[in-house]
Design an enzyme around this catalytic site. Structure first.
Site, short mmCIF file in Angstrom:
data_model
loop_
_atom_site.label_atom_id
_atom_site.label_comp_id
_atom_site.label_asym_id
_atom_site.label_seq_id
_atom_site.Cartn_x
_atom_site.Cartn_y
_atom_site.Cartn_z
N GLY A 12 0.80 -1.22 0.00
CA GLY A 12 0.00 0.00 0.00
C GLY A 12 0.83 1.27 0.00
N LYS A 184 -0.86 -16.15 -9.85
CA LYS A 184 -0.02 -15.68 -8.76
C LYS A 184 0.11 -16.75 -7.67
CE LYS A 184 1.07 -11.95 -5.61
NZ LYS A 184 0.68 -10.69 -4.94
N ASN A 188 2.93 -17.94 -5.15
CA ASN A 188 2.72 -17.65 -3.74
C ASN A 188 2.68 -18.89 -2.87
OD1 ASN A 188 2.75 -14.92 -3.25
ND2 ASN A 188 0.55 -14.63 -3.42
#
Length: 302
Positions: A12, A184, A188
């Site tokens: 973020g 992903k 991951n």
């Protein structure tokens, strides 16, 4: 565009900083970084060049921010129970909500609370870590793939992709968000899982033939689970080689789950492991290596 960052961690803070630097009106919901950023701004150390934002709009509570055009959600998924508390004060009539979180199930949970028409999913391939309070370290990659949760207006995600590109982010759109999420997970699941369990960075996991073979086996299980989900285009087994080559270039990189375990935080086991396992089982796909990895992580951190 008025943008709120909810979940101002490594992801973020990094994307929010790039968006502010490019001219967007960014508002950060902060916790531990509030004092540091209020006093000294936000510092970004990046392979693409370091920079500092001397003045950042930071807040302790979402009520201080008010309705936004876009809410960018970067929360760790173990905090998803706080969606209503943290996001509802930011939602107005035309607010869009973009989740860049890991794993599966985030769009569905947000849609239940705020309406499916608002929800946009994003898959971020980003190597970044937190530094001291008020600092973020960008170590590599950063590409984002955007897709609508409920397809209704492709133009709106093209606008967001252009905004990210203007900020210096490699961003593209997809009509198959589900496929992007599973792609992903091919990375991951083995690397977050093994690195957290063994407390070793990715280069050490790949340095031994046995553990490299294990990574390959886990990836192939995830691809099998993905391809059973009715994807518009299946994921080829050769994607494993692409991911291994990508990871070999990272060097001594610690995935976020390894860092979370080192620092005693909860792990994103549900979104990254248990939900994909459930989706696979629903389609008759067993993923025994993934199941074992999830079980060992739960045992090690329970």
């Amino acid at each position: 565009m008025r943008i709120a960052i909810v979940g101002a961690g490594a992801l973020g803070l990094y994307y929010g900083a790039l968006l502010q630097r490019s001219g967007e009106d960014v508002h950060f919901l902060l916790r531990r970084d509030y004092e540091a950023i209020a006093g000294n701004g936000l510092k970004v150390f990046s392979i693409n060049g370091d920079f500092t934002l001397p003045h950042v709009k930071g807040y302790r509570a979402p009520e201080e921010i008010g309705p936004m055009d876009l809410v960018l959600v970067g929360l760790k998924t173990f905090a998803n129970s706080r969606y209503a508390e943290l996001i509802r004060p930011l939602v107005g009539e035309g607010t869009q909500i973009l989740t860049l979180q890991n794993g599966l199930g985030n769009e569905e949970a947000l849609a239940t609370l705020f309406g499916a028409e608002r929800i946009i999913g994003g898959v971020a391939f980003l190597c970044s870590n937190r530094g001291e309070p008020g600092e973020v370290h960008h170590l590599g990659a950063g590409r984002i793939i955007l897709g609508e949760f409920l397809p209704r207006d492709r133009e709106r995600i093209e606008v967001l992709a252009a905004m990210f590109r203007q900020a210096g982010v490699d961003c593209r759109t997809t009509d198959d968000l589900k496929r992007a999420r599973w792609e992903k997970l091919v990375w991951n699941i083995p690397f977050n899982g093994l690195c957290a369990l063994l407390q070793q960075p990715v280069n050490l996991i790949l340095a031994r033939d046995a553990s490299r073979k294990l990574v390959r086996g886990i990836m192939l299980e995830v691809i099998a689970g993905a391809n059973a989900q009715g994807l518009a285009t299946s994921i080829a087994d050769g994607y494993v080689d692409d991911m291994l080559e990508f990871t070999d270039a990272m060097g001594e990189y610690k995935p976020s789950m390894e860092i979370d375990r080192e620092e005693g935080r909860p792990l994103e086991i549900a979104a990254i492991f248990r939900t994909p396992l459930a989706y696979g089982a629903r389609e008759g796909i067993a993923m025994p290596r993934v199941e074992m990895l999830a079980t060992l992580l739960e045992q090690a951190t329970g």
